[in-house]
Design an enzyme around this catalytic site. Structure first.
Site, PDB file in Angstrom:
ATOM      1  N   ASP A  60       7.416  38.062 -31.989  1.00 17.75           N
ATOM      2  CA  ASP A  60       7.028  36.961 -31.093  1.00 17.75           C
ATOM      3  C   ASP A  60       5.998  36.128 -31.843  1.00 17.75           C
ATOM      4  O   ASP A  60       4.892  36.605 -32.130  1.00 17.75           O
ATOM      5  CB  ASP A  60       6.440  37.551 -29.801  1.00 17.75           C
ATOM      6  CG  ASP A  60       6.030  36.471 -28.800  1.00 17.75           C
ATOM      7  OD1 ASP A  60       5.903  35.291 -29.192  1.00 17.75           O
ATOM      8  OD2 ASP A  60       5.818  36.828 -27.627  1.00 17.75           O
ATOM      9  N   SER A 140       9.511  17.037 -33.518  1.00 22.60           N
ATOM     10  CA  SER A 140      10.565  16.464 -32.672  1.00 22.60           C
ATOM     11  C   SER A 140      10.332  14.973 -32.494  1.00 22.60           C
ATOM     12  O   SER A 140       9.185  14.498 -32.512  1.00 22.60           O
ATOM     13  CB  SER A 140      10.537  17.131 -31.293  1.00 22.60           C
ATOM     14  OG  SER A 140      11.454  16.489 -30.432  1.00 22.60           O
ATOM     15  N   TYR A 153       5.606  19.454 -23.367  1.00 21.02           N
ATOM     16  CA  TYR A 153       6.406  19.746 -24.567  1.00 21.02           C
ATOM     17  C   TYR A 153       6.192  18.637 -25.595  1.00 21.02           C
ATOM     18  O   TYR A 153       5.953  18.906 -26.783  1.00 21.02           O
ATOM     19  CB  TYR A 153       7.893  19.858 -24.207  1.00 21.02           C
ATOM     20  CG  TYR A 153       8.784  19.940 -25.432  1.00 21.02           C
ATOM     21  CD1 TYR A 153       8.917  21.128 -26.144  1.00 21.02           C
ATOM     22  CD2 TYR A 153       9.481  18.816 -25.899  1.00 21.02           C
ATOM     23  CE1 TYR A 153       9.724  21.201 -27.279  1.00 21.02           C
ATOM     24  CE2 TYR A 153      10.295  18.891 -27.031  1.00 21.02           C
ATOM     25  CZ  TYR A 153      10.407  20.080 -27.723  1.00 21.02           C
ATOM     26  OH  TYR A 153      11.190  20.148 -28.859  1.00 21.02           O
ATOM     27  N   LYS A 157       4.643  18.720 -29.703  1.00 19.76           N
ATOM     28  CA  LYS A 157       5.269  18.214 -30.925  1.00 19.76           C
ATOM     29  C   LYS A 157       4.384  17.147 -31.593  1.00 19.76           C
ATOM     30  O   LYS A 157       4.366  17.036 -32.826  1.00 19.76           O
ATOM     31  CB  LYS A 157       6.670  17.697 -30.623  1.00 19.76           C
ATOM     32  CG  LYS A 157       7.623  18.821 -30.194  1.00 19.76           C
ATOM     33  CD  LYS A 157       7.732  19.928 -31.249  1.00 19.76           C
ATOM     34  CE  LYS A 157       8.716  21.027 -30.894  1.00 19.76           C
ATOM     35  NZ  LYS A 157       8.868  22.054 -31.926  1.00 19.76           N
TER      36      LYS A 157
END
Ligand SMILES: NC(=O)c1ccc[n+]([C@@H]2O[C@H](COP(=O)([O-])OP(=O)(O)OC[C@H]3O[C@@H](n4cnc5c(N)ncnc54)[C@H](O)[C@@H]3O)[C@@H](O)[C@H]2O)c1
Length: 249
Positions: A60, A140, A153, A157
């Site tokens: 992880d 991203s 999110y 990025k």
């Protein structure tokens, strides 16, 4: 002569999607690869398909003890770590900003951002000792041209891109290059999370915002990763390369 002959790499999140594509092309080009994933079975399936040049590691990336163990296992198997691809990532589902819980916020920052901190602590001393290294972070277009419903999110990025540039400038004297890729929406299991629901209409809406008229694919991301990780990119550091069919223009 293959483009990654003699190199060793860790690719996180290589049990699926972009990471799996990156691991495949790295092995095809002569690298030995540690296929790391939270999903042990997925890591084993990916690694088995790559033959004796790959090992599977369950870890992880948001837990420092797992990261330290994974780096140790890779060194035991391969001796060195020339390339690290911080690809493992997750997102909260696409939904209005006030519906995202604190647990979802913490998880997405831990997996997408804190993982880079843990891996930096684990691999930089080794790369300094080797006098070389390449770290590729998967950012991203979300961090460059955000879409609604994905605010936290998108923020992870943006952090990945800033951290990439900062690491690049700080680690350049050690001959450690650090770059990022910024893929546009891609055909992987994560896509439904980004769209909220995976329907032909939603896909059509997303594709409609991409000038080249299609979603990205793992081989698009893997080909860009191969170039940046190879010695062909020896003079390139700190770039965030858009692999986005023109989405960010
Ligand atoms: N698919 C897209 O549209 C898209 C677009 C831009 C960027 N990205 C980024 O690309 C990267 C790869 O995403 P993907 O689309 O291939 O997703 P994916 O879900 O297909 O693969 C991600 C892999 O990471 C693993 N993973 C998740 N959490 C982990 C953890 N804590 N530790 C170790 N492994 C973990 C998963 O088990 C999975 O195998 C992510 O960083 C994602 O944010 C994806």
């Amino acid at each position: 002569m293959k483009r990654l002959d003699g190199k060793t790499a860790i690719v996180t999140g290589a049990g699926s999607g972009f990471g799996r594509g990156i691991a495949e092309i790295f092995v095809r080009e002569g690298a030995r690869v540690a296929v790391l994933d939270l999903d042990e079975q997925a890591a084993q399936v990916s690694a088995a398909a790559l033959g004796s040049s790959a090992i599977a590691i369950r870890a992880d990336v948001s837990r420092e003890e797992d990261v330290v163990r994974a780096v140790g296992e890779t060194r035991e198997a391969f001796g060195t770590i020339d390339i690290l691809v911080n690809n493992a990532g997750t997102s909260h589902r696409n939904k209005p900003i006030l519906e995202i819980t604190e647990d979802e916020f913490d998880r997405v920052f831990a997996v997408n951002v804190k993982s880079i901190f843990f891996f930096a602590r684990a691999v930089i001393p080794l790369m300094r000792q080797q006098g070389r290294g390449m770290i590729l972070n998967i950012g991203s277009t979300a961090g460059l041209r955000p879409r609604p419903g994905l605010t936290w999110y998108n923020g992870t990025k943006g952090a990945v891109h800033a951290i990439t540039k900062s690491m690049a400038v700080e680690l350049a004297p050690d001959r450690i290059r650090v770059c990022a890729l910024a893929p546009v929406a891609g055909e992987t299991p994560l896509l439904g999370t980004f769209m909220g629901e995976d329907t032909p209409e939603k896909r059509g809406q997303f594709i409609g915002t991409i000038p080249l008229g299609r979603l990205s694919r793992p081989d698009d991301i893997a080909n860009a990763a191969l170039f940046l990780a190879s010695d062909e990119a020896d003079m390139i550091t700190g770039v965030v390369l858009e692999v986005d069919g023109g989405r960010c223009i």
